[in-house]
Design a protein around this motif. Sequence first.
Motif, short mmCIF file in Angstrom:
data_model
loop_
_atom_site.label_atom_id
_atom_site.label_comp_id
_atom_site.label_asym_id
_atom_site.label_seq_id
_atom_site.Cartn_x
_atom_site.Cartn_y
_atom_site.Cartn_z
N GLN A 82 0.87 -1.16 0.00
CA GLN A 82 0.00 0.00 0.00
C GLN A 82 0.91 1.22 0.00
N TYR A 83 0.47 2.29 -0.66
CA TYR A 83 1.34 3.44 -0.81
C TYR A 83 0.56 4.74 -0.79
N ILE A 84 1.31 5.82 -0.68
CA ILE A 84 0.82 7.17 -0.93
C ILE A 84 1.86 7.85 -1.82
N SER A 85 1.45 8.93 -2.46
CA SER A 85 2.40 9.70 -3.26
C SER A 85 2.42 11.13 -2.76
N ASP A 86 3.43 11.88 -3.19
CA ASP A 86 3.44 13.31 -2.89
C ASP A 86 2.43 13.99 -3.81
N MET B 182 6.12 4.01 0.90
CA MET B 182 5.61 2.74 1.45
C MET B 182 6.36 2.47 2.74
N ILE B 183 5.88 1.49 3.51
CA ILE B 183 6.62 1.12 4.71
C ILE B 183 7.01 -0.35 4.69
N THR B 184 8.07 -0.63 5.40
CA THR B 184 8.57 -1.99 5.51
C THR B 184 9.30 -2.12 6.84
N LEU B 185 9.67 -3.32 7.17
CA LEU B 185 10.48 -3.56 8.36
C LEU B 185 11.94 -3.71 7.97
N LYS B 186 12.81 -3.37 8.88
CA LYS B 186 14.25 -3.40 8.61
C LYS B 186 14.76 -4.80 8.28
N ASP B 187 14.07 -5.83 8.73
CA ASP B 187 14.51 -7.20 8.50
C ASP B 187 13.89 -7.83 7.25
N SER B 188 13.29 -7.03 6.39
CA SER B 188 12.60 -7.58 5.21
C SER B 188 13.55 -7.73 4.02
N THR B 189 13.17 -8.59 3.10
CA THR B 189 13.94 -8.76 1.86
C THR B 189 13.97 -7.47 1.07
N LYS B 190 12.85 -6.77 0.98
CA LYS B 190 12.82 -5.52 0.19
C LYS B 190 13.76 -4.47 0.79
N TYR B 191 13.84 -4.39 2.12
CA TYR B 191 14.76 -3.46 2.77
C TYR B 191 16.21 -3.80 2.40
N ARG B 192 16.56 -5.07 2.54
CA ARG B 192 17.92 -5.50 2.20
C ARG B 192 18.23 -5.25 0.72
N ILE C 173 8.24 10.64 10.19
CA ILE C 173 7.05 10.74 11.02
C ILE C 173 5.88 11.30 10.23
N ASP C 174 6.13 12.33 9.41
CA ASP C 174 5.08 12.92 8.57
C ASP C 174 4.52 11.91 7.58
N ILE C 175 5.39 11.17 6.91
CA ILE C 175 4.94 10.18 5.92
C ILE C 175 4.18 9.05 6.60
N LEU C 176 4.68 8.57 7.74
CA LEU C 176 3.97 7.51 8.47
C LEU C 176 2.56 7.97 8.86
N LYS C 177 2.45 9.19 9.31
CA LYS C 177 1.13 9.74 9.68
C LYS C 177 0.19 9.73 8.48
N ASN D 212 -5.03 -0.10 8.21
CA ASN D 212 -4.51 -1.43 8.52
C ASN D 212 -2.99 -1.43 8.69
N LEU D 213 -2.32 -0.35 8.31
CA LEU D 213 -0.87 -0.27 8.47
C LEU D 213 -0.43 0.22 9.86
N ILE D 214 -1.40 0.58 10.69
CA ILE D 214 -1.06 1.11 12.03
C ILE D 214 -0.16 0.14 12.81
N PRO D 215 -0.50 -1.15 12.93
CA PRO D 215 0.38 -2.04 13.71
C PRO D 215 1.81 -2.10 13.16
N LEU D 216 1.96 -2.11 11.86
CA LEU D 216 3.29 -2.14 11.25
C LEU D 216 4.03 -0.83 11.52
N SER D 217 3.33 0.28 11.42
CA SER D 217 3.94 1.60 11.60
C SER D 217 4.42 1.82 13.03
N GLU D 218 3.86 1.09 13.98
CA GLU D 218 4.22 1.26 15.40
C GLU D 218 5.41 0.41 15.82
#
Length: 143
Positions: A31-35, A43-53, A97-101, A109-115
């Motif tokens: 899921q995404y947003i644009s400027d 988009m958001i991801t976790l530091k331990d993800s394949t996409k992050y690496r 912080i601004d983008i996460l908001k 549904n991204l709230i748990p991931l964002s926290e």
Amino acid sequence: MEDKAKKMIAEGSLCVLSSCSEDIPNSSLMQYISDETADKIYMITLKDSTKYRNISQNPRVSLLIDTRDRLTSDTERIRSLIVYGTAKILEDQAAKIDILKRLVEKHRNLIPLSEKSDCQVIQVRVERLLLLDGVDEGHYVDV
């Protein structure tokens, strides 16, 4: 063409993010947003993800955005957009912080991931677009 493509980015909310590292591709539904100009996609991801690496090793990515979820009839043409760009992980805390908001306002549904403490914001700078109108008509746009 660029206006149609940018409108698809701005109006969409789902994409497939494709990244690659060491010749091993990876695709993720995101899921995404644009400027406001649709020049950057977040988009958001976790530091331990394949996409992050992958992005850490190779920032070149592509995104697939389409209109199949917005079709109103079986005869309507599906439009798809391939976005070619360069990704980075946002380091600026205030921007993050601004983008996460903004992301969780649009995608609750991204709230748990964002926290999560290792949540990261991916920014993709749009560089080239391929707009496909149906299965037989495509146009490249350099941004």
